[in-house]
Scaffold this active site. Sequence first.
Site, short mmCIF file in Angstrom:
data_model
loop_
_atom_site.label_atom_id
_atom_site.label_comp_id
_atom_site.label_asym_id
_atom_site.label_seq_id
_atom_site.Cartn_x
_atom_site.Cartn_y
_atom_site.Cartn_z
N ASP A 28 0.82 -1.21 0.00
CA ASP A 28 0.00 0.00 0.00
C ASP A 28 0.86 1.26 0.00
O ASP A 28 1.95 1.28 0.58
CB ASP A 28 -0.89 -0.03 1.26
CG ASP A 28 -2.12 0.84 1.09
OD1 ASP A 28 -2.37 1.34 -0.02
OD2 ASP A 28 -2.84 1.02 2.09
N ARG A 32 0.27 7.55 -2.86
CA ARG A 32 0.74 8.63 -1.98
C ARG A 32 2.21 8.93 -2.21
O ARG A 32 2.65 10.07 -2.17
CB ARG A 32 0.49 8.26 -0.51
CG ARG A 32 -0.90 8.62 -0.05
CD ARG A 32 -1.27 7.92 1.22
NE ARG A 32 -1.60 6.52 0.98
CZ ARG A 32 -1.81 5.64 1.94
NH1 ARG A 32 -1.70 6.01 3.21
NH2 ARG A 32 -2.14 4.40 1.66
N TRP A 33 2.98 7.89 -2.47
CA TRP A 33 4.43 8.07 -2.74
C TRP A 33 4.61 8.97 -3.96
O TRP A 33 5.43 9.90 -3.95
CB TRP A 33 5.06 6.69 -2.99
CG TRP A 33 6.54 6.73 -3.25
CD1 TRP A 33 7.54 6.61 -2.33
CD2 TRP A 33 7.18 6.88 -4.52
NE1 TRP A 33 8.77 6.70 -2.95
CE2 TRP A 33 8.57 6.86 -4.29
CE3 TRP A 33 6.72 7.03 -5.84
CZ2 TRP A 33 9.51 6.98 -5.33
CZ3 TRP A 33 7.65 7.17 -6.86
CH2 TRP A 33 9.02 7.14 -6.60
N ARG A 41 0.12 8.94 -10.22
CA ARG A 41 0.02 7.74 -9.38
C ARG A 41 0.68 6.52 -10.02
O ARG A 41 1.27 5.69 -9.35
CB ARG A 41 -1.46 7.41 -9.12
CG ARG A 41 -2.21 8.39 -8.27
CD ARG A 41 -3.69 8.01 -8.20
NE ARG A 41 -3.88 6.65 -7.75
CZ ARG A 41 -3.84 6.27 -6.48
NH1 ARG A 41 -3.63 7.15 -5.54
NH2 ARG A 41 -4.01 5.00 -6.15
N HIS A 45 3.16 2.99 -8.88
CA HIS A 45 3.02 1.55 -9.13
C HIS A 45 4.28 1.00 -9.81
O HIS A 45 4.75 -0.08 -9.49
CB HIS A 45 1.80 1.27 -10.01
CG HIS A 45 0.50 1.66 -9.38
ND1 HIS A 45 0.19 1.37 -8.07
CD2 HIS A 45 -0.58 2.34 -9.87
CE1 HIS A 45 -1.02 1.84 -7.79
NE2 HIS A 45 -1.50 2.44 -8.86
N SER A 73 -6.94 -6.08 -6.20
CA SER A 73 -8.09 -6.68 -5.49
C SER A 73 -9.33 -6.60 -6.36
O SER A 73 -9.40 -5.81 -7.33
CB SER A 73 -8.33 -5.94 -4.17
OG SER A 73 -8.92 -4.68 -4.44
N THR A 74 -10.35 -7.38 -5.98
CA THR A 74 -11.62 -7.33 -6.72
C THR A 74 -12.23 -5.93 -6.63
O THR A 74 -13.00 -5.53 -7.50
CB THR A 74 -12.61 -8.37 -6.14
OG1 THR A 74 -12.54 -8.32 -4.71
CG2 THR A 74 -12.28 -9.77 -6.58
N ASN A 76 -10.39 -3.14 -6.68
CA ASN A 76 -9.57 -2.18 -7.43
C ASN A 76 -10.13 -1.83 -8.81
O ASN A 76 -9.70 -0.86 -9.44
CB ASN A 76 -8.12 -2.69 -7.59
CG ASN A 76 -7.30 -2.61 -6.32
OD1 ASN A 76 -6.35 -3.36 -6.13
ND2 ASN A 76 -7.65 -1.68 -5.43
N GLU A 215 0.69 -13.72 11.82
CA GLU A 215 1.08 -12.49 12.54
C GLU A 215 1.01 -11.31 11.58
O GLU A 215 1.23 -11.47 10.37
CB GLU A 215 2.52 -12.62 13.04
CG GLU A 215 2.73 -13.76 14.01
CD GLU A 215 2.06 -13.52 15.37
OE1 GLU A 215 2.03 -12.35 15.81
OE2 GLU A 215 1.57 -14.48 15.97
C1 FPP Z 1 -1.70 -0.05 -3.68
O1 FPP Z 1 -1.24 1.28 -3.60
C2 FPP Z 1 -1.06 -0.74 -4.82
C3 FPP Z 1 -1.70 -1.36 -5.86
C4 FPP Z 1 -3.17 -1.41 -5.97
C5 FPP Z 1 -0.98 -2.00 -6.98
C6 FPP Z 1 0.23 -2.79 -6.58
C7 FPP Z 1 0.81 -3.43 -7.77
C8 FPP Z 1 2.13 -3.48 -8.05
C9 FPP Z 1 3.17 -2.91 -7.18
C10 FPP Z 1 2.57 -4.18 -9.29
C11 FPP Z 1 2.91 -5.65 -9.03
C12 FPP Z 1 3.19 -6.34 -10.32
C13 FPP Z 1 3.29 -7.69 -10.48
C14 FPP Z 1 3.32 -8.31 -11.81
C15 FPP Z 1 3.36 -8.61 -9.37
P1 FPP Z 1 -2.32 2.48 -3.72
O2 FPP Z 1 -2.46 2.85 -5.15
O3 FPP Z 1 -3.59 2.05 -3.06
O4 FPP Z 1 -1.64 3.62 -2.92
P2 FPP Z 1 -2.40 4.78 -2.12
O5 FPP Z 1 -3.12 4.11 -0.99
O6 FPP Z 1 -1.30 5.67 -1.67
O7 FPP Z 1 -3.34 5.45 -3.08
#
Ligand code: FPP
Length: 253
Positions: A28, A32-33, A41, A45, A73-74, A76, A215
């Site tokens: 997560d 924000r990063w 955004r 990712h 997630s479902t 997202n 845990e």
């Molecule tokens: C949550 O941060 C992150 C995600 C919904 C996507 C995560 C996916 C990856 C890092 C890619 C992985 C790729 C593979 C093929 C395994 P957020 O967008 O919810 O952050 P926020 O809460 O700051 O808005």
Amino acid sequence: MSVTQSLITLPPDLEPSKIPRHVAVIMDGNGRWAKKRGLPRILGHQRGVDTLKDLLRCCDDWGLEVLTAYAFSTENWGRPRPEVEFLMTLFERVLKHELKEMMEKNVRIRFVGDLTILPDSLQKEIAHAMDETSQNEGIQFNVATNYGSRQEILHACRAIALQVQQGKIEVGDINESLFESHLYTGGVINPDLLIRTSGEMRLSNFLLWQMAYGEMYVTHTLWPDFNRQEFHQALLNYQKRDRRFGKVNDSDN
Ligand code: FPP
């Protein structure tokens, strides 16, 4: 210092016999990063993928057996369409680019979730990567994609109900191990430790059944900034836990 240049071997303050076999991560804080840096955004990712690759290498270096990452997630699907499309393309690109290293490192990749509604080209890439790596005997890397734990549990219930309806099993045959075998994660050991970044204290529909005795470790670090040093801290914290699985310690008797 880059994460890949440091802490390659197991840090001496970690007890090898108490390394978790299975770690799961809720990645997560990507959005924000990026926002903190005035970036879109999607760049969060993109950076998140680098973090995940480093963590997989680290888990392999330190002798873990399974890493499970919550990629999509479902829920997202409710994000803005360009972000969803970017993520689908990103998953596909990562799979294409990383297959070679996964083969070299003996990684077995598995996607967990309802994959049937993902774009066809992504489904093809997933099937190819899972097939190619299926005989690898190194670390298992599970990617939860279009994954929702409630949906997973319903899916298992329906499959079991159908078997009862068809007379293949009796209601009395339904037990925990039969139920677990029908989850998307069937055959995978339950997580010992779930790490969530960015400070939120919830499971967000992730591994509800599997985390019954897992845990949890929550850090305020945003996912793109999570690194081996942070993982080291999470494992040190985990190793101090007293895992009783609902029982009492012999010394407390
Ligand atoms: C949550 O941060 C992150 C995600 C919904 C996507 C995560 C996916 C990856 C890092 C890619 C992985 C790729 C593979 C093929 C395994 P957020 O967008 O919810 O952050 P926020 O809460 O700051 O808005």
